[in-house]
Design an enzyme around this catalytic site. Structure first.
Site, PDB file in Angstrom:
ATOM      1  N   HIS A  75      -2.105   7.291   7.376  1.00 48.40           N
ATOM      2  CA  HIS A  75      -1.219   8.243   6.693  1.00 48.40           C
ATOM      3  C   HIS A  75      -1.973   9.514   6.302  1.00 48.40           C
ATOM      4  CE1 HIS A  75       2.632   6.255   6.214  1.00 48.40           C
ATOM      5  NE2 HIS A  75       2.083   5.155   5.714  1.00 48.40           N
ATOM      6  N   GLN A  85       3.048   9.954   1.022  1.00 44.54           N
ATOM      7  CA  GLN A  85       4.364   9.297   0.984  1.00 44.54           C
ATOM      8  C   GLN A  85       5.160   9.643  -0.272  1.00 44.54           C
ATOM      9  OE1 GLN A  85       2.496   5.302   2.095  1.00 44.54           O
ATOM     10  NE2 GLN A  85       4.526   5.148   3.000  1.00 44.54           N
ATOM     11  N   HIS A 105      -3.888   1.131   7.819  1.00 39.46           N
ATOM     12  CA  HIS A 105      -2.533   1.702   7.794  1.00 39.46           C
ATOM     13  C   HIS A 105      -2.473   2.912   6.855  1.00 39.46           C
ATOM     14  CE1 HIS A 105       2.017   1.324   7.662  1.00 39.46           C
ATOM     15  NE2 HIS A 105       1.769   2.051   6.594  1.00 39.46           N
ATOM     16  N   GLU A 106      -3.019   2.745   5.655  1.00 39.40           N
ATOM     17  CA  GLU A 106      -2.938   3.836   4.671  1.00 39.40           C
ATOM     18  C   GLU A 106      -3.832   5.003   5.071  1.00 39.40           C
ATOM     19  OE1 GLU A 106      -0.489   3.653   2.815  1.00 39.40           O
ATOM     20  OE2 GLU A 106      -0.153   1.507   3.059  1.00 39.40           O
ATOM     21  N   GLY A 123       0.823  -1.203   0.000  1.00 38.89           N
ATOM     22  CA  GLY A 123       0.000   0.000   0.000  1.00 38.89           C
ATOM     23  C   GLY A 123       0.852   1.245   0.000  1.00 38.89           C
ATOM     24  N   CYS A 155       6.322  -0.293   6.593  1.00 40.52           N
ATOM     25  CA  CYS A 155       5.848   0.877   5.839  1.00 40.52           C
ATOM     26  C   CYS A 155       6.962   1.296   4.889  1.00 40.52           C
ATOM     27  CB  CYS A 155       5.533   1.996   6.825  1.00 40.52           C
ATOM     28  SG  CYS A 155       5.048   3.548   6.044  1.00 40.52           S
ATOM     29  N   LEU A 156       6.608   1.653   3.658  1.00 40.13           N
ATOM     30  CA  LEU A 156       7.644   2.038   2.693  1.00 40.13           C
ATOM     31  C   LEU A 156       8.396   3.296   3.127  1.00 40.13           C
ATOM     32  CD1 LEU A 156       5.983   1.298  -0.768  1.00 40.13           C
ATOM     33  CD2 LEU A 156       7.593  -0.099   0.530  1.00 40.13           C
TER      34      LEU A 156
HETATM   35 NI    NI Z   1       2.914   3.275   5.408  1.00 40.50          NI
END
Ligand code: NI
Length: 159
Positions: free
Chosen positions: A136, A51, A132-133, A46, A90-91
């Site tokens: 953000h 991000q 999670h997303e 995701g 997380c990226l």
């Molecule tokens: Ni993330």
């Protein structure tokens, strides 16, 4: 399509709230395509627009199943059910993993990239990814809500 630069841990933008998308124009479509490409490049499940430095309520998710990438614009959670304890990364936090408590199921509403308002009922990994997303979009990251003491640093294997 293009791979965009990922905003990483320590970047103040990750703490900011994203704004609603008012019009799904060509710029948003390009953003979505670039986000999908960027997520795939880094093997993420995701990615939220913040991000890649864009404070808009756009999320892409791909569980690498038959469904293909899911695009959620202006998502809201209508309902959650139960709990699951999950390992999360997380990226924006390369090589970091921690345990987090997430709802076991969520029902969310969102606009798809064609502009249609949709509902999705998700459980397990998809429920986790949506939560999670969506965090953000609120300026929250997983380490804010991890179970204390569970953070691990895992070196990625060199290719
Ligand atoms: Ni993330």
């Amino acid at each position: 399509m293009a791979i965009r630069n990922l905003r990483l841990e320590g970047d103040e933008i990750l703490k900011k709230k994203s704004r609603e998308v008012e019009k799904i124009d060509e710029k948003i479509q390009i953003l979505i395509d670039d986000m999908i490409e960027t997520m795939h490049q880094y093997n993420g499940v995701g990615l939220a627009a913040v991000q890649v430095g864009i404070l808009k309520k756009v999320i892409v998710i791909d569980l690498y199943d038959d469904h293909g990438p899911i695009v959620l614009i202006n998502p809201i959670i209508l309902k959650t059910k139960g709990e699951q304890e999950v390992d999360e990364g997380c990226l924006s936090f390369p090589n970091q993993f921690a345990k987090v408590i997430r709802p076991a199921e969520v029902i969310a509403e969102y606009t798809d990239r064609e502009g249609k308002r949709m509902k999705i009922k998700a459980k397990e990994l998809l429920a986790q990814a949506i939560c999670h997303e969506m965090d953000h979009l609120n300026g929250e990251v997983f380490v804010d809500k991890m179970i204390p003491g569970t953070l691990e640093y895992i070196e990625s294997e060199k290719k």
